[in-house]
Design a protein around this motif. Sequence first.
Motif, PDB file in Angstrom:
ATOM      1  N   GLY A 145       0.807  -1.228   0.000  1.00 44.49           N
ATOM      2  CA  GLY A 145       0.000   0.000   0.000  1.00 44.49           C
ATOM      3  C   GLY A 145       0.833   1.267   0.000  1.00 44.49           C
ATOM      4  O   GLY A 145       0.304   2.358  -0.112  1.00 44.49           O
TER       5      GLY A 145
ATOM      6  N   ASN B 229      -3.237  -3.813   2.245  1.00 48.34           N
ATOM      7  CA  ASN B 229      -3.545  -3.462   0.868  1.00 48.34           C
ATOM      8  C   ASN B 229      -3.994  -4.715   0.097  1.00 48.34           C
ATOM      9  O   ASN B 229      -3.638  -5.838   0.446  1.00 48.34           O
ATOM     10  CB  ASN B 229      -2.271  -2.864   0.239  1.00 48.34           C
ATOM     11  CG  ASN B 229      -2.362  -2.778  -1.248  1.00 48.34           C
ATOM     12  OD1 ASN B 229      -1.803  -3.616  -1.955  1.00 48.34           O
ATOM     13  ND2 ASN B 229      -3.064  -1.800  -1.740  1.00 48.34           N
TER      14      ASN B 229
ATOM     15  N   THR C 251      -1.125  -6.902  -1.251  1.00 47.56           N
ATOM     16  CA  THR C 251      -0.476  -7.615  -0.151  1.00 47.56           C
ATOM     17  C   THR C 251      -1.251  -8.903   0.137  1.00 47.56           C
ATOM     18  O   THR C 251      -0.671  -9.998   0.217  1.00 47.56           O
ATOM     19  CB  THR C 251      -0.468  -6.738   1.131  1.00 47.56           C
ATOM     20  OG1 THR C 251      -0.044  -5.423   0.817  1.00 47.56           O
ATOM     21  CG2 THR C 251       0.403  -7.333   2.202  1.00 47.56           C
TER      22      THR C 251
HETATM   23  C1  LIG Z   1      -2.730   9.831   2.123  1.00 47.84           C
HETATM   24  C2  LIG Z   1      -2.547   8.341   2.119  1.00 47.84           C
HETATM   25  C3  LIG Z   1      -3.262   7.565   1.220  1.00 47.84           C
HETATM   26  C4  LIG Z   1      -3.118   6.189   1.211  1.00 47.84           C
HETATM   27  N1  LIG Z   1      -3.813   5.461   0.296  1.00 47.84           N
HETATM   28  C5  LIG Z   1      -3.700   4.119   0.293  1.00 47.84           C
HETATM   29  C6  LIG Z   1      -4.450   3.346  -0.633  1.00 47.84           C
HETATM   30  O1  LIG Z   1      -5.207   3.876  -1.455  1.00 47.84           O
HETATM   31  N2  LIG Z   1      -4.305   1.992  -0.588  1.00 47.84           N
HETATM   32  C7  LIG Z   1      -3.468   1.382   0.314  1.00 47.84           C
HETATM   33  O2  LIG Z   1      -3.407   0.164   0.343  1.00 47.84           O
HETATM   34  N3  LIG Z   1      -2.748   2.095   1.177  1.00 47.84           N
HETATM   35  C8  LIG Z   1      -2.847   3.437   1.192  1.00 47.84           C
HETATM   36  N4  LIG Z   1      -2.129   4.151   2.110  1.00 47.84           N
HETATM   37  C9  LIG Z   1      -1.282   3.426   3.081  1.00 47.84           C
HETATM   38  C10 LIG Z   1      -2.131   2.945   4.268  1.00 47.84           C
HETATM   39  O3  LIG Z   1      -2.177   3.964   5.261  1.00 47.84           O
HETATM   40  C11 LIG Z   1      -1.545   1.685   4.906  1.00 47.84           C
HETATM   41  O4  LIG Z   1      -0.179   1.883   5.190  1.00 47.84           O
HETATM   42  C12 LIG Z   1      -1.659   0.438   4.036  1.00 47.84           C
HETATM   43  O5  LIG Z   1      -2.965   0.275   3.505  1.00 47.84           O
HETATM   44  C13 LIG Z   1      -1.309  -0.783   4.875  1.00 47.84           C
HETATM   45  O6  LIG Z   1      -1.372  -1.951   4.122  1.00 47.84           O
HETATM   46  P1  LIG Z   1      -0.049  -2.725   3.684  1.00 47.84           P
HETATM   47  O7  LIG Z   1       0.768  -2.925   4.929  1.00 47.84           O
HETATM   48  O8  LIG Z   1      -0.546  -4.001   3.124  1.00 47.84           O
HETATM   49  O9  LIG Z   1       0.639  -1.850   2.698  1.00 47.84           O
HETATM   50  C14 LIG Z   1      -2.240   5.552   2.125  1.00 47.84           C
HETATM   51  C15 LIG Z   1      -1.515   6.336   3.033  1.00 47.84           C
HETATM   52  C16 LIG Z   1      -1.659   7.704   3.022  1.00 47.84           C
HETATM   53  C17 LIG Z   1      -0.866   8.514   3.990  1.00 47.84           C
END
Ligand SMILES: Cc1cc2nc3c(=O)[nH]c(=O)nc-3n(C[C@H](O)[C@H](O)[C@H](O)COP(=O)(O)O)c2cc1C
Length: 502
Positions: free
Chosen positions: A143, A297, A300
């Motif tokens: 993500g 995500n 993931t």
């Molecule tokens: C402004 C912003 C937008 C985000 N958009 C997404 C998103 O659309 N999809 C996503 O999976 N993570 C996004 N993230 C990251 C999430 O906060 C999070 O870290 C993530 O979903 C965790 O999943 P992962 O550990 O599998 O990556 C975003 C973070 C920020 C700061």
Amino acid sequence: MQITPAHPPAPRRCSPAPLTPDVESFYHLPHGEHTGQACQGTACFAAKHLNPARWAEAAAQNPRVYCLGECFAAPAKGQTRPRPPVKVFSSHGIVLGRIAAGGARSLAAAQKMGGYAALAQALTQSPEQLLAAVETSGLRGRGGAGFPTGRKWRAVAAQPAGTKYVVANADEGDAGAYIDRYIMEDDPHALIEGMILAAYAVGATQGYIYVRIEYPQAVSVLQAALLEARAAGWLGARIGGKDFTFNLEVYVGHGSYVCGEETSLLRSIEGQRPEVMARPPYPTERGLFGRPTLLNNVETLVSVPWIVTHGGAAYAALGFSKSRGTKALSLNSLFNRPGLYEVEFGVTVRHIVEVIGGGLRGGGKLKGVIIGGPIIGLIPPHLLDTPLGFEELAAIGAGVGHGGVVAFDEHTSIPALVEHVFAFGAYESCGKCTPCRSGSGRVEAIFTAAIAGTASRADLQECRDLVTALKLTSLCGHGTGLARFAESILRYYPTEIEPCFK
Ligand SMILES: Cc1cc2nc3c(=O)[nH]c(=O)nc-3n(C[C@H](O)[C@H](O)[C@H](O)COP(=O)(O)O)c2cc1C
């Protein structure tokens, strides 16, 4: 199409529909009112010279639409339904394999291609064995933050028994990314299987897939797939004949980019005003409705079934450095071969641009490339030999981000790109941190003046100060990402910036 958000299970602390006026005022897009809109996202900005009339339409539109996940056909207009080419450039198609082979929308098609075999296998083993496999794999979150997935799963599993949630982040708002969209539309059972595996590993009983409203097809495909999975006994009570209950629902977002940030996303499902929250506590301890929550995500989660069937060590054998396995990338319309591709970590950005993407269309000259959304550093041509890896890209001020690869050619003016990115940043800021709420709009205004030739050296210094404030004081990656983007511009493109400030 009328889309109704799912309701949370007990404890039902609030009802997500209808939203209270205070909460509704946060969002830009009322439900169902986006189809047919022109897109103003960064991939469409990069391609605006290909269809100036469409870009003008997008720029005049309110509410704005910042990405529709059709960046391969940019500048795009909502849900025109062309499909991107899909190809696997790795020895294993872990994420896109079934999609490259034609897709697997139905349960029967998914099962024919190996779907649910990993779940059947995992259910003969203990949750601990599943946790250990994910830890061994070295999988890191796709993500954006690259957090070790096994460590996150372990943290939720370690919480005392009680209600726990698994949430899939399918908000995919990073302009240029259309990976999660096509996974959900063409291989929905891969996500469902990944989430059931996650629930089994951490002891969760309820899950949500938070899908952005800009992806209505993904919503309907997932809803049909959930019905099939439930009918087949993969969801509900006593899954696989074990003492394991897991229910899963789709929750449709309301058109806010920042709701992709994890704390904002969870508040959004709760029906609260989704401003970003300070951490700790992390969602793994106090997440949805105050309960331990595993949030991952889409990509993931979709990587997990392969890890189960092939083993964590086989996954860890792919990739390089601290970035193991494969990564899906989505290439924008400026490439000769835009599309959705799966590669092993370690390929260079040059390989992605010149070999996989086939260079820029019309023999265009590359000005820079972003991997993973507008709020990340722009990679200049002289750094194209940097390998695709979390640490390696961070070292040059860029990042893997979400994997949306947006190339800019000589038609892009760098000051105009800065104005565009900060306009996006200001529009999508949740408003909680002052430098992000007010400062991003101020940087946009200064660059508007710079483009008009009316900005001074003092204005440039003010931009630098605002960027420092964004970097040091933002609670989430929206503000720090804007700072990272600006820093990369000031570092790599001074000759395009400084002459605009007299
Ligand atoms: C402004 C912003 C937008 C985000 N958009 C997404 C998103 O659309 N999809 C996503 O999976 N993570 C996004 N993230 C990251 C999430 O906060 C999070 O870290 C993530 O979903 C965790 O999943 P992962 O550990 O599998 O990556 C975003 C973070 C920020 C700061």
